[in-house]
Enzyme design. Structure first.
Site, PDB file in Angstrom:
ATOM      1  CB  SER A 157      -0.807   0.384   1.367  1.00 11.55           C
ATOM      2  OG  SER A 157      -1.526   1.130   1.440  1.00 11.55           O
ATOM      3  N   GLY A 158       0.825   2.183  -1.187  1.00 10.76           N
ATOM      4  CA  GLY A 158       1.061   3.299  -0.001  1.00 10.76           C
ATOM      5  C   GLY A 158       0.924   4.356   0.812  1.00 10.76           C
ATOM      6  CB  CYS A 201      -5.731   9.335   0.389  1.00 12.19           C
ATOM      7  SG  CYS A 201      -6.462   7.473   0.761  1.00 12.19           S
ATOM      8  CB  SER A 232     -11.049   0.537   1.618  1.00 14.02           C
ATOM      9  OG  SER A 232     -10.261   1.962   2.414  1.00 14.02           O
ATOM     10  N   PRO A 233     -10.721  -0.200   4.514  1.00 15.46           N
ATOM     11  CG  PRO A 233      -8.392  -0.761   5.833  1.00 15.46           C
ATOM     12  CD  PRO A 233      -8.852  -0.266   4.594  1.00 15.46           C
ATOM     13  CB  SER A 234     -11.609   4.701   3.647  1.00 19.58           C
ATOM     14  OG  SER A 234      -9.674   4.450   4.141  1.00 19.58           O
ATOM     15  CG  ASN A 266      -8.780  -0.214  -1.255  1.00 19.51           C
ATOM     16  OD1 ASN A 266      -8.247  -1.038   0.146  1.00 19.51           O
ATOM     17  ND2 ASN A 266      -8.670   1.161  -1.226  1.00 19.51           N
ATOM     18  CB  THR A 317      -5.655  -0.645   1.714  1.00 15.47           C
ATOM     19  OG1 THR A 317      -6.448  -0.263   2.748  1.00 15.47           O
ATOM     20  CG2 THR A 317      -5.170  -0.770   0.420  1.00 15.47           C
TER      21      THR A 317
END
Length: 530
Positions: free
Chosen positions: A99-100, A220, A380-382, A378, A449
């Site tokens: 992950s960037g 992001c 994602s955890p977002s 993704n 990610t």
């Protein structure tokens, strides 16, 4: 080549060499078996072939999807693969994700940074190399254990067991798996993208993920303020990556083309159009414009001529141009089709929520043009997964005419709802999300990610609360060490995990009976043998 073949091959290399009498052919064979991959390019070629096979398997059966977790350190990646082998017996269809975001937040010499491509370019390739160093060490460690078992079986005169262990050595599955690596927006122009891609491939990456944001405005994927580039600009970077793969002889290298258009309402450039309806004209068609006549052209205005009309795109004080509201999905579909038609292998659509219907709606439109289109997605955890899925179930119940008066849609995250039918249904949808999305929305590869970023924070918080509180040393012993022992976590023997036993083997190869080894009777790691 079998273990015995390796011994014979080593023996042939040693035979007849003056002064080499003390070199053991079997020791050489063991070192070769433990170090199967001689370079990052060996790894990139090997793992690219794995991904290509897995992509073909998914095309034949969507149930054959793949998964990965993002790892920010070689040790984390190593432990993940050791755990996978322990629990499932195979690493098949399990990858690593680089992950960037985590490189920026955890690996930059500047300190923690936001996900805006401000970290050092080479920190990405350095992490790829580090991950594979740790995975190769995991191979050496596990094989070293088999060699020790083989020596013990031979010493006991148990030829049957010795032969069985040799079969295990021959059938050994490496911890080295594909890495899908984030190259952000390429860290500059196409030449910069090419140079960094080469570094990443040389470190072992077989799959590079690149996004269509402006490199110097990169954000992001789950934050505001994203700015996309015209298709031709993005395609130049895709071609740069392909050239890098081909130059280095990784002919099966994978390019993942990510579109951030769903959440990106801005562009820095008006695309250069040669003919009506070309890809640039299609990109420009999404600009938020107002029709004007020539007398309304103001100082410094940029205008577009289309279908005999004069259009003025809305330009912000930042000098960025704005897309029409609600055009995100259409732009995503166009981005994806164009990328696949111009050299990309897989797609990544960055969404604002984990909704199978939304993803499938776009993928089906893409597949109308390119039937085998498939996604890297993704998980994602977002996203607030609990709230999102509880709201999805709430909406489905309401649409079906069920009574939802006991629920407050805005408060569904509350623990008060954890035992309800709605919450249980939401959890079941989360549990099957990857399987269902693979079948219904074309998702070939599911990744998270930043999972190990969050697990490190959570476990450290729990340990700090107990160790520095009333539990004292029991906070560590009960919830860490005792759990490690009972769950069979390999790194409870941390000296072994760090390579102490491998070092002892080498000392014996090099010095024979004079070797001063660390793994003797007084090594406290022996307390964990039971």
């Amino acid at each position: 080549m079998t273990y015995q073949d390796e011994i014979r091959h080593a023996a042939a290399a040693i035979e007849g060499k003056p002064g080499w009498q003390a070199i053991s052919a079997e020791s050489v064979a063991r070192m070769r078996v433990q170090n199967r991959f001689q370079s990052g390019l060996d790894i990139a070629r090997y793992t690219a072939a794995i991904m290509r096979r897995d992509m073909a398997a998914y095309d034949a059966d969507p149930g054959q999807y793949t998964q990965s977790l993002g790892c920010w350190h070689g040790f984390i990646g190593q432990q993940k693969l050791i755990s996978i082998k322990k629990h499932f017996g195979t690493t098949d269809k399990r990858y690593l994700y680089l992950s960037g975001w985590m490189v920026a937040a955890l690996r930059s010499e500047f300190g923690p940074l936001p996900d805006q491509s401000m970290h050092e370019k080479t920190s990405v390739s350095a992490l790829i190399e580090e991950l594979y160093t740790f995975l190769r060490q995991a191979d050496a460690r596990e094989l070293g254990g088999l060699f020790r078992d083989l020596d013990a079986a031979r010493a006991a005169g148990d030829a049957v067991k010795a032969k069985s262990i040799e079969h295990q050595i021959d059938a050994f599955q490496t911890h080295v798996v594909p890495i899908v690596a984030d190259i952000d927006a390429g860290f500059g122009n196409a030449e910069a993208t090419y140079l960094l891609a080469k570094k990443m491939i040389e470190a072992g990456a077989c799959a590079l993920q690149i996004e269509n944001q402006v490199s110097d405005e990169k954000q992001c994927g789950h934050q505001d303020g994203k700015v996309t580039v015209p298709h031709e600009d993005f395609l130049a970077k895709i071609r740069a990556i392909r050239y890098a793969f081909l130059e280095l002889g990784v002919e099966d290298g994978i390019i993942v083309a990510r579109t951030d258009s769903l959440g990106a309402g801005l562009t820095k450039q008006i695309a250069y159009s040669r003919t009506p309806g070309d890809i640039a004209d299609q990109y420009n068609s999404f600009l938020d414009c107002e029709e004007i006549d020539v007398t309304q052209v103001g100082n410094g205005d940029v205008v577009i001529s289309r279908d005999g009309k004069l259009l003025r795109p809305k330009r912000l004080p930042s000098n960025l141009f704005q897309f029409r509201a609600g055009s995100g999905e259409d732009r995503c579909v166009l981005d994806c089709i164009n990328s696949l038609q111009n050299g990309a292998d897989l797609l990544w659509i960055e969404t604002e929520k984990p909704h199978i219907g939304q993803i499938a709606g776009m993928v089906n439109r893409i597949r109308d043009v390119i039937p085998n289109a498939k996604l890297v997605y993704n998980n994602s955890p977002s996203f607030n997964w609990t709230l999102n899925f509880r709201q999805q179930v709430y909406d489905a119940m309401a649409q079906a005419g069920k009574d939802v008066s006991a629920y407050d849609r805005a408060r569904l995250m509350s623990v008060d709802y954890d035992a309800t039918e709605l919450a249980q249904e939401a959890d079941e949808r989360i549990r099957t999300f990857q399987r269902d999305a693979a079948a219904q929305a074309g998702i070939f590869h599911h990744l998270i990610t930043l999972p190990t970023y969050h697990t490190a924070a959570l476990s450290t918080d729990n340990l700090a609360r107990e160790y520095f509180g009333d539990q004292g040393m029991l906070g560590y012993v009960k919830n860490v060490q005792r759990a490690e022992i009972r769950q069979g976590i390999a790194c409870v023997k941390h000296q072994n995990m760090s390579g102490s036993d491998i070092g002892d083997d080498h000392k014996e190869y090099f010095a024979g009976e004079a070797a001063l080894k660390a793994g003797g009777a007084h090594n406290t790691m022996n307390q964990f043998a039971a």
